[in-house]
Design a protein around this motif. Structure first.
Motif, PDB file in Angstrom:
ATOM      1  N   LYS A  30      -5.827 -15.612  47.529  1.00 31.86           N
ATOM      2  CA  LYS A  30      -7.414 -16.157  47.388  1.00 31.86           C
ATOM      3  C   LYS A  30      -7.564 -17.090  46.199  1.00 31.86           C
ATOM      4  O   LYS A  30      -6.844 -16.952  45.499  1.00 31.86           O
ATOM      5  N   GLU A  32      -8.804 -17.691  42.917  1.00 32.99           N
ATOM      6  CA  GLU A  32      -9.342 -16.739  41.649  1.00 32.99           C
ATOM      7  C   GLU A  32      -9.760 -17.575  40.474  1.00 32.99           C
ATOM      8  O   GLU A  32      -8.809 -18.118  39.738  1.00 32.99           O
ATOM      9  N   GLU A  62     -13.334 -20.234  46.889  1.00 35.12           N
ATOM     10  CA  GLU A  62     -13.856 -19.131  47.741  1.00 35.12           C
ATOM     11  C   GLU A  62     -15.078 -19.829  48.685  1.00 35.12           C
ATOM     12  O   GLU A  62     -15.528 -19.435  49.782  1.00 35.12           O
ATOM     13  N   TRP A  63     -16.079 -20.621  47.928  1.00 40.71           N
ATOM     14  CA  TRP A  63     -17.293 -21.206  48.481  1.00 40.71           C
ATOM     15  C   TRP A  63     -16.881 -22.089  49.416  1.00 40.71           C
ATOM     16  O   TRP A  63     -17.815 -22.686  50.066  1.00 40.71           O
ATOM     17  N   HIS A  68     -10.984 -21.920  53.996  1.00 40.89           N
ATOM     18  CA  HIS A  68     -11.146 -20.583  55.050  1.00 40.89           C
ATOM     19  C   HIS A  68     -10.622 -20.958  56.356  1.00 40.89           C
ATOM     20  O   HIS A  68      -9.747 -20.373  56.887  1.00 40.89           O
ATOM     21  N   ASN A  94      -7.767 -22.495  41.993  1.00 40.44           N
ATOM     22  CA  ASN A  94      -9.206 -22.656  42.295  1.00 40.44           C
ATOM     23  C   ASN A  94      -9.834 -23.605  41.559  1.00 40.44           C
ATOM     24  O   ASN A  94      -9.330 -24.188  40.640  1.00 40.44           O
TER      25      ASN A  94
END
Length: 157
Positions: A30, A32, A62-63, A68, A94
């Motif tokens: 993911k 990071e 991740e936002w 996703h 990231n």
């Protein structure tokens, strides 16, 4: 024994949501903020060179809802996942308010939106900078377009 079983179950569940089997164990599953993007891409490049693959650098956070959606799209389409696994080493870089990785990302063309994909050859040379919005269809990714993209930039064997 119970702890070992829990660890194995966690590893299996993480592998199920990872974008592809070609994601190496030491590369992030993911986005990071604390990761060293340069080290991760260097590791992915070394692996790609060894395996005769290309590197798929997935820039996002991740936002990011579309990041996703991309993970679910690849994991949920066996033919797409097979193309990725056979031809690419997938590495996440990231981009967030905690760490924009600006110095690292400055080596490539400016990113217009997220996720953004950079394809590198086994020497780390940029092959393609891809705005993923061009691969979208409504609230998902367009499977034929995405497959064509993966096939177009796969290593020639």
């Amino acid at each position: 024994m119970k702890r070992l079983l829990q660890t194995l179950l966690l590893a299996c569940s993480l592998a199920a949501v990872a974008p592809a089997a070609s994601l190496a164990a030491d590369l992030p599953a993911k986005f990071e903020p604390t990761r060293d993007a340069a080290a991760d891409v260097a590791a992915a490049t070394a692996m790609a060179r060894k395996e005769g693959k290309r590197v798929l650098v997935d820039v996002g956070g991740e936002w990011c809802p579309w990041c996703h959606i991309l993970d679910r799209f690849v994991a949920g389409n066996a033919d797409v996942k097979k193309l990725v696994t056979a031809n690419y080493v997938w590495v996440k870089v990231n981009y967030s308010k905690e760490n924009k990785n600006e110095a690292f990302l400055a080596r490539w063309p400016k990113v217009a939106g997220y996720p953004h994909i950079f394809i590198l050859d086994g020497d780390g040379k940029l092959v393609q900078s891809q705005n993923t919005a061009e691969l979208e269809a409504e609230k998902d990714y367009d499977k034929p377009k995405f497959i064509a993209f993966l096939q177009q930039y796969a290593p020639k064997r």
